[in-house]
Scaffold this active site. Structure first.
Site, PDB file in Angstrom:
ATOM      1  N   GLY A 167     -26.732 -21.319 -88.255  1.00 11.88           N
ATOM      2  CA  GLY A 167     -26.202 -21.163 -86.898  1.00 11.88           C
ATOM      3  C   GLY A 167     -26.760 -22.237 -85.975  1.00 11.88           C
ATOM      4  O   GLY A 167     -26.046 -22.778 -85.122  1.00 11.88           O
ATOM      5  N   ASP A 188     -36.848 -14.048 -84.457  1.00  9.14           N
ATOM      6  CA  ASP A 188     -36.655 -14.136 -85.908  1.00  9.14           C
ATOM      7  C   ASP A 188     -37.667 -13.288 -86.686  1.00  9.14           C
ATOM      8  O   ASP A 188     -37.574 -13.191 -87.907  1.00  9.14           O
ATOM      9  CB  ASP A 188     -36.766 -15.600 -86.359  1.00  9.14           C
ATOM     10  CG  ASP A 188     -35.609 -16.436 -85.831  1.00  9.14           C
ATOM     11  OD1 ASP A 188     -34.524 -15.866 -85.569  1.00  9.14           O
ATOM     12  OD2 ASP A 188     -35.784 -17.661 -85.665  1.00  9.14           O
ATOM     13  N   ARG A 244     -29.023  -7.664 -88.494  1.00 11.98           N
ATOM     14  CA  ARG A 244     -30.383  -7.328 -88.937  1.00 11.98           C
ATOM     15  C   ARG A 244     -30.823  -5.921 -88.533  1.00 11.98           C
ATOM     16  O   ARG A 244     -31.691  -5.344 -89.199  1.00 11.98           O
ATOM     17  CB  ARG A 244     -31.384  -8.366 -88.410  1.00 11.98           C
ATOM     18  CG  ARG A 244     -31.266  -9.670 -89.153  1.00 11.98           C
ATOM     19  CD  ARG A 244     -32.274 -10.712 -88.731  1.00 11.98           C
ATOM     20  NE  ARG A 244     -32.136 -11.876 -89.596  1.00 11.98           N
ATOM     21  CZ  ARG A 244     -32.562 -13.096 -89.287  1.00 11.98           C
ATOM     22  NH1 ARG A 244     -33.175 -13.321 -88.146  1.00 11.98           N
ATOM     23  NH2 ARG A 244     -32.391 -14.083 -90.141  1.00 11.98           N
TER      24      ARG A 244
HETATM   25  C1  S3P Z   1     -33.084 -21.144 -82.822  1.00  9.78           C
HETATM   26  C2  S3P Z   1     -32.859 -20.188 -81.873  1.00  9.78           C
HETATM   27  C3  S3P Z   1     -32.749 -18.752 -82.176  1.00  9.78           C
HETATM   28  C4  S3P Z   1     -33.279 -18.402 -83.561  1.00  9.78           C
HETATM   29  C5  S3P Z   1     -32.845 -19.400 -84.595  1.00  9.78           C
HETATM   30  C6  S3P Z   1     -33.327 -20.798 -84.227  1.00  9.78           C
HETATM   31  C7  S3P Z   1     -33.166 -22.557 -82.397  1.00  9.78           C
HETATM   32  O1  S3P Z   1     -31.390 -18.367 -82.096  1.00  9.78           O
HETATM   33  O2  S3P Z   1     -32.862 -17.108 -83.937  1.00  9.78           O
HETATM   34  O3  S3P Z   1     -33.397 -19.069 -85.871  1.00  9.78           O
HETATM   35  O4  S3P Z   1     -33.674 -23.398 -83.164  1.00  9.78           O
HETATM   36  O5  S3P Z   1     -32.714 -22.855 -81.280  1.00  9.78           O
HETATM   37  P1  S3P Z   1     -30.735 -18.010 -80.664  1.00  9.78           P
HETATM   38  O6  S3P Z   1     -31.005 -19.132 -79.773  1.00  9.78           O
HETATM   39  O7  S3P Z   1     -29.278 -17.845 -80.905  1.00  9.78           O
HETATM   40  O8  S3P Z   1     -31.406 -16.748 -80.248  1.00  9.78           O
END
Ligand code: S3P
Length: 448
Positions: free
Chosen positions: A101, A326, A357
């Site tokens: 993501g 996380d 989750r």
């Molecule tokens: C991340 C932000 C988080 C986290 C992901 C890494 C990042 O997600 O859960 O593993 O590197 O910006 P969200 O910003 O959608 O909460």
């Protein structure tokens, strides 16, 4: 039903003796994505030491290469020769972000500001995750999506060299959304700002400043405004990536749960926007310490010492969620061994991670004989000091679910099997090897 890759790799863990030793965890995933991306947008050479070489990061590297950045590994370091702001080119084939993501969303911000067309895709888990949270502000800045009205991958993005700057208030506490807008802002004419009411990880703004962008953070009513000046120049820089606190969390948890353990994890990032898990561990009475605190590239790091001990249930406030977002799966596994209930509030975002989750942890914990419940966006786990275990866990293509239940199995009364450990390679390919170095043992295939 569990969605699995074509080659699932079941793996089991069972009660371990003391875990002992000194190890290093691989580089931080968030910083690794950003080092590659800013290196590709910069002028000149960015030499990265300690880059995380996991599937998620390799997907981002391959996407940047497809967009024309020169990225090579030389003598253990990754060398990025940047294309300069606005210098990326149209990729010949779809950009596949696998399970990531972060990679997909940050790169949407980058592509938005280039006059090119790119298809974004990913694995079955990523295709279910919401992209509208990033596409909405980017559309307002000028990005077009060929599949009108769609917000799930695969999507065809059509960027532009005339992005319009904006001020955007984050509707969800998400560093990914903040970062995508700031990255697009780098390519817009003027100042782009993001206002966040809850502080999320700040690696993008820190690294932007390090690469020479005009960036500032200021307190405003109801939060923090982070602004970036568009159309400046980023200068390639050496980056040393500190150890990932989200990976170290699994080693620390295993040490806490296995009697007699004493584990030192060197060189772990302890940036306050990432350290909520460790604060919660202290409140639970865990024997955990940051030793030798120092700075690396403007980021605070420490050696993390974790020793076995008993835990008590706690109430984790919603305000802490962004700084440990996380870590809830492994915290829920730890809470199963604590005395008394643990309540974790404000977890709506957990429903849209690599898996849902909240639902997946509750199902797995119940299968292991633990009293767990999700109600609204609160997860509660009532520990009784020990966990029966003896279950096969559906991981739903989620690396952190797999690692959490393998750690739980190290202290449960009966072995625990995860239906697929292959996804662990997306963030922490060294997980099994490092755990074995410390004294844990795993068995391939399902156990009865
Ligand atoms: C991340 C932000 C988080 C986290 C992901 C890494 C990042 O997600 O859960 O593993 O590197 O910006 P969200 O910003 O959608 O909460």
């Amino acid at each position: 039903m569990s969605q699995l890759p074509s080659n699932p790799k079941p793996l089991s863990s069972r009660q371990a003796g003391a875990l002992r030793g000194t190890v290093c965890v691989p580089g931080d995933k968030s910083i690794s994505h950003r080092a590659l991306i800013l290196g590709a947008l910069a002028e000149g050479r960015t030499e990265i030491a300690g880059l995380l070489e996991s599937e998620d990061i390799l997907c981002t590297a391959r996407a940047l290469q497809a967009l024309g950045a020169d990225i090579q590994k030389q003598s253990g370091h990754w060398i990025v020769t940047g294309a300069g702001l606005g210098g990326l080119i149209e990729p010949a084939s779809p950009l596949d972000f696998g399970n990531s993501g972060t990679g997909a969303r940050l790169m949407m911000g980058v592509v938005a500001g280039h006059p090119l067309r790119a298809v974004f895709t990913g694995d079955e888990s990523l295709k279910k995750r919401p992209m509208g949270r990033v596409l909405d502000p980017l559309r307002q800045m000028g990005l077009q999506i060929a599949e009108e009205g769609q917000s799930k991958l695969p999507l065809t993005l059509i960027g532009t060299s005339s992005l319009v700057p904006m001020e955007y208030r984050l509707p969800v506490p998400s560093a990914q959304v903040k970062s995508a807008v700031l990255l697009a802002g780098l390519l817009a004419q003027g100042r782009t700002s993001v206002i966040e009411s809850e502080k999320t990880r700040d690696h993008t703004e820190k690294m932007l400043a390090y690469f020479g962008a005009g960036v500032c953070s200021e307190a405003v009513e109801g939060g923090t405004r982070i602004s970036v000046e568009g159309r400046g120049t980023l200068h390639g820089k050496p980056v040393t990536v500190p150890g990932d606190p989200s990976s170290a969390a699994f080693l620390a948890a295993a040490a806490i749960l296995c009697p007699g353990s004493d584990v030192l994890v060197r060189n772990v990032l302890i940036n306050p926007t990432r350290a909520g898990f460790y604060q919660t561990l202290r409140e639970m009475g865990a024997n955990i310490a940051f030793e030798n605190e120092r700075e690396l590239n403007g980021e605070p790091v420490a050696d993390l010492r974790a020793r076995a001990g008993s835990l008590k249930g706690v109430h984790v406030p919603a305000a802490r969620a962004p700084s440990m977002i996380d870590e809830y799966p492994i915290l829920a596994a730890l809470a199963a061994f604590a005395r008394g209930p643990t309540f974790m509030d404000g977890l709506a975002e957990l429903r849209v991670k690599e898996s849902d989750r909240l639902a997946v942890m509750v199902a797995g914990l119940k299968a292991c004989g633990v009293n767990a419940e999700a109600s609204g966006d609160t997860l509660s786990v009532t520990g009784a000091g020990s966990v029966p275990g003896g279950a096969v866990i559906a991981t739903h293509m989620d690396h952190r679910i797999a690692m959490s239940f393998l750690v739980l199995g190290l202290a449960a009364e009966a072995p625990v099997t995860v239906d697929d450990a292959s996804m662990i390679a997306t963030s922490f390919p060294e997980f099994q090897g490092l755990m074995e170095t410390l004294g844990a043992s795993f068995e391939d295939g399902a156990r009865g």
